[in-house]
Design an enzyme around this catalytic site. Structure first.
Site, PDB file in Angstrom:
ATOM      1  N   GLU A 111       0.908 -11.397  -1.148  1.00 59.90           N
ATOM      2  CA  GLU A 111       0.770 -12.802  -1.534  1.00 59.90           C
ATOM      3  C   GLU A 111       2.148 -13.445  -1.683  1.00 59.90           C
ATOM      4  OE1 GLU A 111      -1.199 -15.340  -5.259  1.00 59.90           O
ATOM      5  OE2 GLU A 111      -0.715 -13.205  -5.481  1.00 59.90           O
TER       6      GLU A 111
ATOM      7  N   LYS B 186      -6.821 -19.656  -0.568  1.00 63.83           N
ATOM      8  CA  LYS B 186      -7.443 -19.042  -1.743  1.00 63.83           C
ATOM      9  C   LYS B 186      -8.501 -19.973  -2.309  1.00 63.83           C
ATOM     10  CE  LYS B 186      -6.209 -16.842  -6.143  1.00 63.83           C
ATOM     11  NZ  LYS B 186      -5.093 -16.548  -7.073  1.00 63.83           N
TER      12      LYS B 186
ATOM     13  N   CYS C 238      -4.926 -12.265  -4.403  1.00 66.30           N
ATOM     14  CA  CYS C 238      -4.697 -12.007  -5.824  1.00 66.30           C
ATOM     15  C   CYS C 238      -6.002 -11.616  -6.513  1.00 66.30           C
ATOM     16  CB  CYS C 238      -4.041 -13.230  -6.475  1.00 66.30           C
ATOM     17  SG  CYS C 238      -3.409 -12.934  -8.133  1.00 66.30           S
TER      18      CYS C 238
END
Length: 526
Positions: free
Chosen positions: A291, A354, A404
């Site tokens: 990330e 995301k 994440c």
């Protein structure tokens, strides 16, 4: 600590039992100790409290025990807020305590409801069988509620404690990790029932009670028997599936320096250097960086050429985390925490944004409605959530991306597989957690995303833990935290759907609905 009182259990003794129970649970969970066998007995003391305490005392005992447990489990919040968030101790410690209080509400509600529905505070010879079955329904129902309320925070449900033993968790491809949690709570209740039935006053000819306990035993035999057989069968099939050689890089970039202008070039050069060590044999198809491994906008930064030259020179695909933006109007833009797939010709082959952002970390909730929260945007970030679950595509390999802590939400991985993903890739920056138990807790939850969907998972973390997880949950090539690492492995590319993919994802919801239905029926009966 277990005995059979002639009167209601005192509050002090109930609190003692509850705290002891949650200490055992803490010792059993991943991170500092990981004594997983305790998961089968850790909840017995708190179930005992619910059996012999009045609802109000049970609530207080569950609240205090749950608070202590979550305070110990999530101590790393102080590291996140203090060391990396820049907040003073007098803010970060109370923030941890407030979060622990909120999380403690769920075991408190569990104890209140279980005592109210099945306790003996009003009838000393009440059957224990209803407690055995009500406990897992209530526990999982409340776990589900916690996973959706206030954007959801399903951190480290107790089923995750078995992640290092994939032979015991394959039933997750039927009902998700909630089914494993259900089974563990059921096992605790069943053992308490066996202990309880040793009292001389108990009459074993109560047919309904005996039948319900036999059903509990049969359920546990099925879940863990299925898991053992499924592990053997799918494990053998996975070795014969299409294999893709994938490499991942753990750059170990200092979180406090990676965003500085002078560090950007060094960061990219380090990732390129580590990646090229994996490419000497020319058989790696895809390189995965973590990330925000690229700490700039690939859309307009001159350093993007370094990345493009790397993939062209090595004729390799690259999947990397990076921030992205989208111009929406004059002086208006949306910003995304994204993953970008770059093909060997240095063209962007696909992007993923995301979808589940971190509240107060990547966005500030209700900032339009509550203007006084606006200053927090400067520290928290102001990202926009993505809206597509579609996997990226590189020929026959279709990676579904989890960025994440999206890996702690089963439905995000499930939706990606439903859209066609045949492997999962989790890119994350666990540097925020420091040298704590959180990276290992996060890994434990990622293992279940593989088992539930029967997909290989490639996990690339900036500071670790990185590694490869096969479709039955074995963790291969696990890296140490805060080390530079570059590893590669052939991973199975699996296409088959599981029961969890089709309908088993709703098991937690079913428990929640069952809990609500029982409460409505109980209230109406009164």
């Amino acid at each position: 600590m277990l005995f059979y009182p002639s009167a209601e259990l005192s509050l002090s003794r109930g609190i003692g039992c509850s705290v002891f129970s949650f200490i055992l649970l803490f010792v059993a969970m991943p991170g500092l100790v990981g004594g997983w066998p305790l998961l089968f007995i850790a909840l017995i003391p708190v179930l005992y409290v619910c059996l012999y305490s009045a609802p109000r005392n049970s609530f207080l005992a569950g609240m205090i025990g749950g608070f202590v447990y979550h305070l110990a489990t999530m101590y790393w919040i102080v590291i996140v807020l203090g060391q990396y968030g820049g907040l003073p101790v007098w803010i970060s410690v109370p923030a941890l305590m407030l979060l622990a209080l909120y999380m403690g509400l769920y075991p408190a509600l569990f104890c209140l409801l279980l005592s109210r529905l099945t306790g003996r505070f009003w009838h000393r010879e009440r059957s224990i069988a209803p407690l055995v079955w009500a406990a897992p329904v209530l526990w999982v129902g409340l776990d589900y509620l916690r996973s959706v309320l206030f954007s959801g925070f399903p951190w480290l449900d107790i089923g995750y404690g078995l992640y290092l033993h994939p032979q015991l968790i394959q039933a997750a491809d039927l009902g998700g990790h909630h089914l494993i949690t259900f089974s563990l709570v059921l096992a605790n209740g069943f053992i308490l029932a066996i202990i309880d039935r040793q009292r001389k006053a108990v009459r074993w000819n109560v047919s309904m009670e005996r039948r319900l306990l036999l059903y509990a035993c049969a359920f546990l035999v099925f879940v863990f028997g299925y898991s053992y057989l499924r592990y053997e069968v799918v494990g053998a099939q996975a070795t014969r599936a299409l294999q893709a050689k994938i490499g991942l890089v753990q750059g170990n970039i200092d979180q406090s320096l990676k965003w500085s202008a002078e560090a950007k070039k060094r960061t990219v050069e380090k990732y390129i250097s580590l990646s090229e060590e994996l490419l000497k044999n020319k058989d790696t198809e895809l390189i995965v960086w973590p990330e925000t491994a690229v700490p700039f906008y690939l859309q307009n930064d001159p350093l993007a050429d370094h990345v493009g030259n790397f993939v062209q020179r090595n004729n390799v695909w690259l999947l990397t985390g990076t921030p992205m933006y989208n111009i929406t109007g004059p002086r208006q833009a949306q910003y995304f925490n994204a993953a970008v797939l770059i093909n060997p010709s240095a063209h962007v082959a696909g992007t993923y944004s995301k979808r589940h952002l971190v509240p107060f970390g990547e966005y500030v909730p209700l900032k339009q409605v509550l203007p006084f929260l606006q200053p927090l945007v400067v520290n928290a970030g102001d990202f926009t959530a993505g809206d597509s679950a579609a996997p990226l595509s590189m020929g026959s390999v279709k990676p579904g991306v989890l960025i994440c802590y999206e890996s702690i939400f089963p439905d995000i991985a499930r939706q990606s597989v439903a859209e066609g993903a045949n492997i999962l890739v989790n890119i994350t920056n666990d540097a925020w957690y420091g040298r704590s138990s959180a990276p290992y807790q996060s890994l434990a939850m990622s293992v279940f995303r593989s088992v539930e969907t029967k997909r290989s998972l490639v996990r690339a973390a900036n500071t670790g833990v990185s590694g490869f997880i096969d479709p039955v949950g074995n963790v291969w090539e696990e890296t140490a935290i805060f080390t530079d690492s570059a590893i590669s492995m052939y991973v199975p590319v699996w296409e088959k759907k599981t029961v969890f993919n089709r309908s088993g994802w709703a098991f937690g919801l079913a428990c929640f609905c069952g809990m609500v239905s029982v409460l409505i029926f109980y209230r109406n009966r009164e």
